[in-house]
Write a protein that holds these residues in place. Structure first.
Motif, PDB file in Angstrom:
ATOM      1  N   GLU A 136       2.137  10.890  12.080  1.00  0.00           N
ATOM      2  CA  GLU A 136       1.410   9.955  12.804  1.00  0.00           C
ATOM      3  C   GLU A 136       0.945   8.904  11.731  1.00  0.00           C
ATOM      4  N   LEU A 137       0.643   9.448  10.372  1.00  0.00           N
ATOM      5  CA  LEU A 137       0.089   8.386   9.546  1.00  0.00           C
ATOM      6  C   LEU A 137       1.336   7.808   8.796  1.00  0.00           C
ATOM      7  N   ARG A 138       2.607   8.003   9.041  1.00  0.00           N
ATOM      8  CA  ARG A 138       3.869   7.437   8.529  1.00  0.00           C
ATOM      9  C   ARG A 138       3.685   7.200   6.902  1.00  0.00           C
ATOM     10  N   PRO A 139       3.476   8.329   6.216  1.00  0.00           N
ATOM     11  CA  PRO A 139       3.510   8.202   4.815  1.00  0.00           C
ATOM     12  C   PRO A 139       4.730   7.590   4.147  1.00  0.00           C
ATOM     13  N   THR A 140       4.528   6.921   2.803  1.00  0.00           N
ATOM     14  CA  THR A 140       5.730   6.597   2.075  1.00  0.00           C
ATOM     15  C   THR A 140       5.811   7.697   0.952  1.00  0.00           C
ATOM     16  N   VAL A 141       4.864   8.291   0.667  1.00  0.00           N
ATOM     17  CA  VAL A 141       5.046   9.466  -0.163  1.00  0.00           C
ATOM     18  C   VAL A 141       4.193  10.715   0.512  1.00  0.00           C
ATOM     19  N   ALA A 142       5.189  11.996   0.519  1.00  0.00           N
ATOM     20  CA  ALA A 142       4.486  13.098   1.292  1.00  0.00           C
ATOM     21  C   ALA A 142       4.715  14.309   0.176  1.00  0.00           C
ATOM     22  N   ALA A 143       3.706  15.328   0.084  1.00  0.00           N
ATOM     23  CA  ALA A 143       4.036  16.480  -0.689  1.00  0.00           C
ATOM     24  C   ALA A 143       3.845  17.798   0.175  1.00  0.00           C
ATOM     25  N   ALA A 170      -3.154   7.938  -9.846  1.00  0.00           N
ATOM     26  CA  ALA A 170      -2.330   7.600 -10.633  1.00  0.00           C
ATOM     27  C   ALA A 170      -1.208   6.699  -9.923  1.00  0.00           C
ATOM     28  N   LEU A 171      -1.209   6.556  -8.420  1.00  0.00           N
ATOM     29  CA  LEU A 171       0.066   5.946  -8.007  1.00  0.00           C
ATOM     30  C   LEU A 171      -0.201   4.432  -7.818  1.00  0.00           C
ATOM     31  N   GLY A 172      -1.356   4.193  -8.022  1.00  0.00           N
ATOM     32  CA  GLY A 172      -1.663   2.553  -7.960  1.00  0.00           C
ATOM     33  C   GLY A 172      -3.081   2.165  -8.413  1.00  0.00           C
ATOM     34  N   PRO A 173      -3.261   0.943  -8.548  1.00  0.00           N
ATOM     35  CA  PRO A 173      -4.810   0.684  -8.844  1.00  0.00           C
ATOM     36  C   PRO A 173      -5.701   1.025  -7.704  1.00  0.00           C
ATOM     37  N   PRO A 174      -7.087   0.944  -7.954  1.00  0.00           N
ATOM     38  CA  PRO A 174      -7.947   1.202  -6.767  1.00  0.00           C
ATOM     39  C   PRO A 174      -7.738   0.498  -5.624  1.00  0.00           C
ATOM     40  N   GLY A 175      -7.753   0.766  -4.287  1.00  0.00           N
ATOM     41  CA  GLY A 175      -7.365  -0.001  -3.351  1.00  0.00           C
ATOM     42  C   GLY A 175      -5.941   0.042  -2.723  1.00  0.00           C
ATOM     43  N   SER A 176      -5.045   0.558  -3.499  1.00  0.00           N
ATOM     44  CA  SER A 176      -3.636   0.268  -3.267  1.00  0.00           C
ATOM     45  C   SER A 176      -3.021   1.517  -2.773  1.00  0.00           C
ATOM     46  N   VAL A 177      -3.794   2.581  -2.762  1.00  0.00           N
ATOM     47  CA  VAL A 177      -3.398   3.787  -2.344  1.00  0.00           C
ATOM     48  C   VAL A 177      -3.917   4.364  -1.114  1.00  0.00           C
ATOM     49  N   GLU A 178      -3.543   4.723  -0.169  1.00  0.00           N
ATOM     50  CA  GLU A 178      -4.136   5.521   1.035  1.00  0.00           C
ATOM     51  C   GLU A 178      -3.770   7.054   0.964  1.00  0.00           C
ATOM     52  N   PHE A 179      -4.983   7.623   0.701  1.00  0.00           N
ATOM     53  CA  PHE A 179      -4.563   9.241   0.642  1.00  0.00           C
ATOM     54  C   PHE A 179      -5.108   9.969   1.382  1.00  0.00           C
ATOM     55  N   HIS A 180      -4.390  10.901   1.974  1.00  0.00           N
ATOM     56  CA  HIS A 180      -4.914  11.897   3.265  1.00  0.00           C
ATOM     57  C   HIS A 180      -4.274  13.242   2.746  1.00  0.00           C
ATOM     58  N   THR A 216       0.766  -1.430  -0.082  1.00  0.00           N
ATOM     59  CA  THR A 216      -0.041  -0.128   0.038  1.00  0.00           C
ATOM     60  C   THR A 216       0.885   1.188  -0.098  1.00  0.00           C
ATOM     61  N   THR A 217       0.401   2.090  -0.819  1.00  0.00           N
ATOM     62  CA  THR A 217       1.276   3.430  -0.912  1.00  0.00           C
ATOM     63  C   THR A 217       0.252   4.436   0.010  1.00  0.00           C
ATOM     64  N   ARG A 218       1.144   5.034   1.177  1.00  0.00           N
ATOM     65  CA  ARG A 218       0.407   6.098   1.962  1.00  0.00           C
ATOM     66  C   ARG A 218       0.816   7.237   1.581  1.00  0.00           C
ATOM     67  N   PHE A 219      -0.113   8.070   0.848  1.00  0.00           N
ATOM     68  CA  PHE A 219       0.363   9.536   0.351  1.00  0.00           C
ATOM     69  C   PHE A 219      -0.421  10.527   1.180  1.00  0.00           C
ATOM     70  N   VAL A 220       0.451  11.520   1.664  1.00  0.00           N
ATOM     71  CA  VAL A 220      -0.014  12.296   2.556  1.00  0.00           C
ATOM     72  C   VAL A 220       0.369  14.027   2.042  1.00  0.00           C
ATOM     73  N   ALA A 221      -0.592  14.938   1.936  1.00  0.00           N
ATOM     74  CA  ALA A 221      -0.339  15.885   1.273  1.00  0.00           C
ATOM     75  C   ALA A 221      -0.333  17.087   2.155  1.00  0.00           C
TER      76      ALA A 221
END
Length: 319
Positions: A68-75, A36-46, A3-8
Protein backbone atom coordinates in the motif's frame (compact mmCIF):
# COMPACT_ATOMS: atom_id res chain seq x y z
CA UNK A 1 13.25 16.83 -5.23
CA UNK A 2 12.35 13.14 -5.64
CA UNK A 3 11.21 11.45 -2.41
CA UNK A 4 12.65 8.07 -1.46
CA UNK A 5 10.04 5.88 0.23
CA UNK A 6 11.86 3.28 2.31
CA UNK A 7 9.81 0.47 3.89
CA UNK A 8 11.45 -2.10 6.19
CA UNK A 9 9.96 -5.55 6.86
CA UNK A 10 11.27 -8.15 9.26
CA UNK A 11 11.74 -9.14 12.88
CA UNK A 12 13.32 -7.60 15.98
CA UNK A 13 16.67 -7.00 14.26
CA UNK A 14 15.05 -4.62 11.78
CA UNK A 15 12.80 -3.25 14.55
CA UNK A 16 16.04 -2.00 16.11
CA UNK A 17 16.45 -4.23 19.16
CA UNK A 18 19.95 -3.86 20.59
CA UNK A 19 20.25 -0.19 19.58
CA UNK A 20 18.53 1.69 22.42
CA UNK A 21 18.01 5.44 22.36
CA UNK A 22 18.18 7.69 25.44
CA UNK A 23 14.37 7.91 25.54
CA UNK A 24 14.10 4.11 25.78
CA UNK A 25 12.99 3.50 22.18
CA UNK A 26 14.79 1.33 19.64
CA UNK A 27 16.41 2.78 16.51
CA UNK A 28 18.30 0.15 14.49
CA UNK A 29 20.03 -0.23 11.16
CA UNK A 30 17.01 0.56 8.97
CA UNK A 31 16.49 3.96 10.61
CA UNK A 32 20.21 4.70 10.27
CA UNK A 33 20.12 3.76 6.59
CA UNK A 34 17.01 5.90 6.02
CA UNK A 35 18.94 8.93 7.28
CA UNK A 36 21.72 8.09 4.82
CA UNK A 37 19.52 7.87 1.73
CA UNK A 38 18.81 11.57 1.41
CA UNK A 39 18.80 14.99 3.09
CA UNK A 40 16.18 15.67 5.78
CA UNK A 41 12.70 15.76 4.34
CA UNK A 42 13.53 13.73 1.24
CA UNK A 43 13.15 10.22 2.72
CA UNK A 44 9.84 8.76 3.87
CA UNK A 45 10.60 5.89 6.23
CA UNK A 46 8.17 3.23 7.45
CA UNK A 47 9.38 0.44 9.74
CA UNK A 48 6.88 -2.44 9.76
CA UNK A 49 9.19 -4.94 11.49
CA UNK A 50 7.87 -6.69 14.61
CA UNK A 51 9.72 -8.65 17.26
CA UNK A 52 9.30 -12.39 16.86
CA UNK A 53 8.18 -12.19 13.22
CA UNK A 54 8.56 -15.30 11.08
CA UNK A 55 8.72 -15.43 7.29
CA UNK A 56 5.06 -16.44 7.28
CA UNK A 57 3.95 -13.53 9.44
CA UNK A 58 5.89 -11.09 7.27
CA UNK A 59 4.09 -12.16 4.08
CA UNK A 60 0.72 -12.29 5.86
CA UNK A 61 0.83 -9.20 8.09
CA UNK A 62 3.55 -6.83 6.87
CA UNK A 63 3.58 -7.26 3.09
CA UNK A 64 0.03 -5.97 2.41
CA UNK A 65 0.77 -2.71 4.25
CA UNK A 66 4.15 -2.40 2.51
CA UNK A 67 2.52 -2.70 -0.92
CA UNK A 68 0.00 0.00 0.00
CA UNK A 69 2.91 2.35 0.74
CA UNK A 70 4.40 1.84 -2.78
CA UNK A 71 8.05 1.80 -1.66
CA UNK A 72 10.96 2.78 -3.87
CA UNK A 73 13.31 0.88 -1.51
CA UNK A 74 12.24 -2.06 0.66
CA UNK A 75 14.15 -4.28 3.08
CA UNK A 76 13.27 -7.90 3.89
CA UNK A 77 15.42 -9.33 6.70
CA UNK A 78 13.81 -12.30 8.40
CA UNK A 79 14.43 -15.99 9.03
CA UNK A 80 16.38 -16.37 12.26
CA UNK A 81 13.19 -16.92 14.26
CA UNK A 82 12.13 -19.62 11.80
CA UNK A 83 15.28 -21.59 12.58
CA UNK A 84 14.51 -21.39 16.31
CA UNK A 85 11.05 -22.98 16.01
CA UNK A 86 9.93 -26.58 16.08
CA UNK A 87 7.62 -25.70 13.17
CA UNK A 88 10.51 -25.08 10.73
CA UNK A 89 9.13 -25.84 7.26
CA UNK A 90 11.33 -25.49 4.17
CA UNK A 91 8.47 -25.29 1.67
CA UNK A 92 6.48 -22.72 3.66
CA UNK A 93 9.56 -20.60 4.33
CA UNK A 94 10.58 -20.63 0.66
CA UNK A 95 7.09 -19.70 -0.51
CA UNK A 96 6.84 -16.82 1.98
CA UNK A 97 10.24 -15.34 1.09
CA UNK A 98 9.78 -15.56 -2.68
CA UNK A 99 6.25 -14.15 -2.50
CA UNK A 100 7.38 -11.21 -0.36
CA UNK A 101 10.40 -10.28 -2.48
CA UNK A 102 8.55 -10.83 -5.77
CA UNK A 103 5.60 -8.66 -4.75
CA UNK A 104 7.85 -5.77 -3.69
CA UNK A 105 9.88 -6.13 -6.89
CA UNK A 106 6.72 -5.97 -9.01
CA UNK A 107 5.67 -2.61 -7.57
CA UNK A 108 9.06 -1.17 -8.53
CA UNK A 109 10.91 -1.35 -5.21
CA UNK A 110 14.65 -1.96 -5.01
CA UNK A 111 14.70 -4.78 -2.45
CA UNK A 112 17.38 -5.28 0.22
CA UNK A 113 18.05 -8.83 1.45
CA UNK A 114 20.77 -10.55 3.46
CA UNK A 115 22.53 -13.80 4.24
CA UNK A 116 22.17 -14.29 7.99
CA UNK A 117 24.83 -15.43 10.50
CA UNK A 118 24.62 -18.71 12.39
CA UNK A 119 22.60 -18.43 15.65
CA UNK A 120 24.52 -21.32 17.22
CA UNK A 121 27.82 -19.59 16.64
CA UNK A 122 26.51 -16.30 18.04
CA UNK A 123 25.14 -18.05 21.14
CA UNK A 124 28.27 -20.14 21.60
CA UNK A 125 26.36 -23.44 21.55
CA UNK A 126 28.20 -26.78 21.56
CA UNK A 127 28.63 -28.46 18.19
CA UNK A 128 25.83 -30.96 18.77
CA UNK A 129 23.32 -28.11 19.13
CA UNK A 130 24.96 -25.61 16.78
CA UNK A 131 25.11 -27.91 13.75
CA UNK A 132 21.32 -28.46 13.39
CA UNK A 133 20.76 -24.70 13.64
CA UNK A 134 23.53 -24.07 11.11
CA UNK A 135 21.86 -26.50 8.72
CA UNK A 136 18.62 -24.55 9.02
CA UNK A 137 20.20 -21.12 8.56
CA UNK A 138 21.95 -22.51 5.47
CA UNK A 139 18.48 -23.23 4.04
CA UNK A 140 17.26 -19.72 4.88
CA UNK A 141 20.32 -18.22 3.20
CA UNK A 142 19.94 -20.42 0.14
CA UNK A 143 16.35 -19.21 -0.27
CA UNK A 144 17.41 -15.57 -0.02
CA UNK A 145 20.33 -16.21 -2.41
CA UNK A 146 17.80 -17.57 -4.88
CA UNK A 147 15.52 -14.57 -4.42
CA UNK A 148 18.45 -12.19 -4.81
CA UNK A 149 19.52 -13.77 -8.10
CA UNK A 150 16.00 -13.95 -9.48
CA UNK A 151 14.87 -10.43 -8.57
CA UNK A 152 18.17 -8.53 -8.52
CA UNK A 153 18.09 -7.55 -4.86
CA UNK A 154 20.79 -5.64 -2.99
CA UNK A 155 22.14 -8.67 -1.12
CA UNK A 156 24.42 -8.30 1.92
CA UNK A 157 26.38 -11.35 3.07
CA UNK A 158 26.34 -10.82 6.83
CA UNK A 159 27.18 -14.50 7.38
CA UNK A 160 30.64 -14.12 5.81
CA UNK A 161 31.48 -10.54 6.78
CA UNK A 162 34.72 -10.49 8.81
CA UNK A 163 33.24 -8.19 11.47
CA UNK A 164 30.01 -10.10 12.04
CA UNK A 165 31.06 -12.39 14.87
CA UNK A 166 33.03 -9.86 16.89
CA UNK A 167 31.56 -9.61 20.38
CA UNK A 168 31.33 -5.81 20.13
CA UNK A 169 28.85 -6.20 17.28
CA UNK A 170 26.28 -7.94 19.48
CA UNK A 171 24.14 -6.95 22.41
CA UNK A 172 24.11 -8.81 25.70
CA UNK A 173 21.59 -11.43 24.49
CA UNK A 174 23.88 -12.43 21.58
CA UNK A 175 20.92 -12.52 19.19
CA UNK A 176 20.51 -8.82 18.37
CA UNK A 177 23.19 -6.46 17.04
CA UNK A 178 24.58 -3.77 19.30
CA UNK A 179 24.57 -0.18 18.08
CA UNK A 180 27.92 -0.90 16.43
CA UNK A 181 26.42 -3.97 14.74
CA UNK A 182 23.41 -2.01 13.50
CA UNK A 183 25.77 0.61 12.10
CA UNK A 184 27.72 -2.14 10.32
CA UNK A 185 24.49 -3.27 8.63
CA UNK A 186 23.46 0.26 7.67
CA UNK A 187 26.92 1.16 6.33
CA UNK A 188 27.21 -2.06 4.34
CA UNK A 189 23.87 -1.45 2.64
CA UNK A 190 24.83 2.16 1.92
CA UNK A 191 27.99 0.91 0.19
CA UNK A 192 26.08 -1.70 -1.83
CA UNK A 193 23.43 0.84 -2.87
CA UNK A 194 26.09 3.32 -3.96
CA UNK A 195 27.77 0.58 -6.00
CA UNK A 196 24.44 -0.04 -7.74
CA UNK A 197 24.18 3.64 -8.64
CA UNK A 198 21.55 4.51 -6.05
CA UNK A 199 22.14 7.95 -4.52
CA UNK A 200 23.49 7.91 -0.96
CA UNK A 201 23.44 11.23 0.87
CA UNK A 202 25.88 10.37 3.69
CA UNK A 203 27.32 7.02 4.75
CA UNK A 204 26.35 6.10 8.32
CA UNK A 205 29.13 6.61 10.85
CA UNK A 206 30.45 3.18 11.92
CA UNK A 207 31.21 4.46 15.45
CA UNK A 208 28.47 4.41 18.10
CA UNK A 209 26.89 7.74 18.92
CA UNK A 210 25.36 6.70 22.25
CA UNK A 211 27.17 5.41 25.33
CA UNK A 212 27.00 1.61 25.54
CA UNK A 213 24.63 0.10 28.14
CA UNK A 214 26.21 -0.37 31.54
CA UNK A 215 26.58 -3.82 33.05
CA UNK A 216 23.69 -3.05 35.40
CA UNK A 217 21.47 -2.02 32.47
CA UNK A 218 22.37 -5.20 30.59
CA UNK A 219 21.55 -7.39 33.59
CA UNK A 220 18.29 -5.49 34.10
CA UNK A 221 17.37 -6.09 30.46
CA UNK A 222 18.08 -9.79 30.81
CA UNK A 223 16.02 -9.97 34.00
CA UNK A 224 13.00 -8.19 32.50
CA UNK A 225 13.04 -9.07 28.79
CA UNK A 226 15.50 -11.95 28.58
CA UNK A 227 13.65 -14.06 31.15
CA UNK A 228 10.49 -13.86 29.08
CA UNK A 229 12.39 -14.94 25.95
CA UNK A 230 13.93 -17.92 27.80
CA UNK A 231 10.52 -18.90 29.19
CA UNK A 232 8.94 -18.85 25.73
CA UNK A 233 11.77 -20.81 24.15
CA UNK A 234 11.82 -23.43 26.91
CA UNK A 235 8.42 -24.59 25.66
CA UNK A 236 9.42 -24.54 21.98
CA UNK A 237 13.08 -24.25 21.09
CA UNK A 238 14.79 -26.15 23.91
CA UNK A 239 12.90 -29.45 23.46
CA UNK A 240 13.33 -29.16 19.70
CA UNK A 241 17.05 -28.44 20.03
CA UNK A 242 17.51 -31.44 22.31
CA UNK A 243 15.64 -33.62 19.81
CA UNK A 244 17.70 -32.29 16.88
CA UNK A 245 20.92 -32.86 18.86
CA UNK A 246 19.85 -36.44 19.59
CA UNK A 247 19.08 -37.10 15.94
CA UNK A 248 22.39 -35.50 14.93
CA UNK A 249 24.36 -37.68 17.36
CA UNK A 250 22.53 -40.83 16.25
CA UNK A 251 23.31 -40.21 12.60
CA UNK A 252 26.92 -39.32 13.32
CA UNK A 253 27.49 -42.44 15.38
CA UNK A 254 26.09 -44.48 12.51
CA UNK A 255 28.13 -42.61 9.91
CA UNK A 256 24.95 -41.25 8.34
CA UNK A 257 25.19 -37.53 9.19
CA UNK A 258 25.41 -36.66 5.49
CA UNK A 259 21.86 -37.94 5.02
CA UNK A 260 20.52 -35.03 7.06
CA UNK A 261 22.17 -32.56 4.71
CA UNK A 262 20.99 -34.47 1.65
CA UNK A 263 17.39 -34.55 2.87
CA UNK A 264 17.30 -30.79 3.45
CA UNK A 265 18.95 -30.24 0.07
CA UNK A 266 16.19 -32.23 -1.63
CA UNK A 267 13.49 -30.40 0.30
CA UNK A 268 15.05 -27.06 -0.64
CA UNK A 269 15.30 -27.89 -4.35
CA UNK A 270 11.69 -29.05 -4.42
CA UNK A 271 10.48 -25.97 -2.53
CA UNK A 272 12.32 -23.51 -4.78
CA UNK A 273 11.04 -25.22 -7.92
CA UNK A 274 7.48 -24.99 -6.60
CA UNK A 275 7.78 -21.32 -5.65
CA UNK A 276 9.31 -20.46 -9.03
CA UNK A 277 6.42 -22.15 -10.81
CA UNK A 278 3.88 -20.33 -8.63
CA UNK A 279 5.56 -16.97 -9.20
CA UNK A 280 5.79 -17.56 -12.95
CA UNK A 281 2.07 -18.36 -13.01
CA UNK A 282 1.33 -15.08 -11.22
CA UNK A 283 3.46 -13.24 -13.76
CA UNK A 284 1.61 -14.83 -16.67
CA UNK A 285 -1.74 -13.94 -15.13
CA UNK A 286 -0.67 -10.34 -14.64
CA UNK A 287 0.58 -10.06 -18.22
CA UNK A 288 -2.77 -11.29 -19.55
CA UNK A 289 -4.84 -8.96 -17.41
CA UNK A 290 -2.69 -5.84 -17.64
CA UNK A 291 -3.46 -3.45 -20.52
CA UNK A 292 -0.25 -2.47 -22.35
CA UNK A 293 0.63 1.20 -21.76
CA UNK A 294 0.59 1.91 -25.51
CA UNK A 295 -2.91 0.50 -25.82
CA UNK A 296 -4.10 2.43 -22.79
CA UNK A 297 -2.64 5.68 -24.09
CA UNK A 298 -3.99 5.40 -27.63
CA UNK A 299 -7.69 6.21 -27.88
CA UNK A 300 -9.83 3.85 -29.89
CA UNK A 301 -10.77 5.19 -33.34
CA UNK A 302 -14.13 6.88 -33.38
CA UNK A 303 -16.76 5.57 -35.77
CA UNK A 304 -17.51 8.06 -38.58
CA UNK A 305 -20.71 10.00 -38.14
CA UNK A 306 -23.32 8.87 -40.73
CA UNK A 307 -24.20 11.31 -43.48
CA UNK A 308 -27.80 12.53 -43.53
CA UNK A 309 -29.91 10.71 -46.15
CA UNK A 310 -30.19 12.31 -49.54
CA UNK A 311 -33.55 14.13 -50.13
CA UNK A 312 -36.07 12.15 -52.11
CA UNK A 313 -37.37 13.54 -55.44
CA UNK A 314 -40.52 15.59 -55.21
CA UNK A 315 -43.70 13.57 -54.96
CA UNK A 316 -42.02 10.40 -53.47
CA UNK A 317 -42.53 9.18 -49.90
CA UNK A 318 -40.66 6.69 -47.78
CA UNK A 319 -42.26 3.34 -47.16
Amino acid sequence: MMTTRFVALGDSITAGFGDPMPDGSWRGWAALLAEALGPPGSVEFHNLAVSGALTGTVVRDQLPRALELRPTVAAVLVGVNDTLRASFDVAALSAAVIETVAALHRVGALVLTARLPEPGRMLGLPAGLARPLARRIDVVNAVFDHAAQRFGTVHFDAASHPETYRSSMWSVDRLHPSERGHRLLAGSYADLLAARGHPVYARPDPKPGNPPPTRRQQLAWLAVKGTRWVRDRCTDLVPQLLWMATVESWHRLGGRARRLDERLTRELASALAATDQADAAIGRTRSRTTVPPSAAATPAPRSPRPHPPAPLPDGQNTA
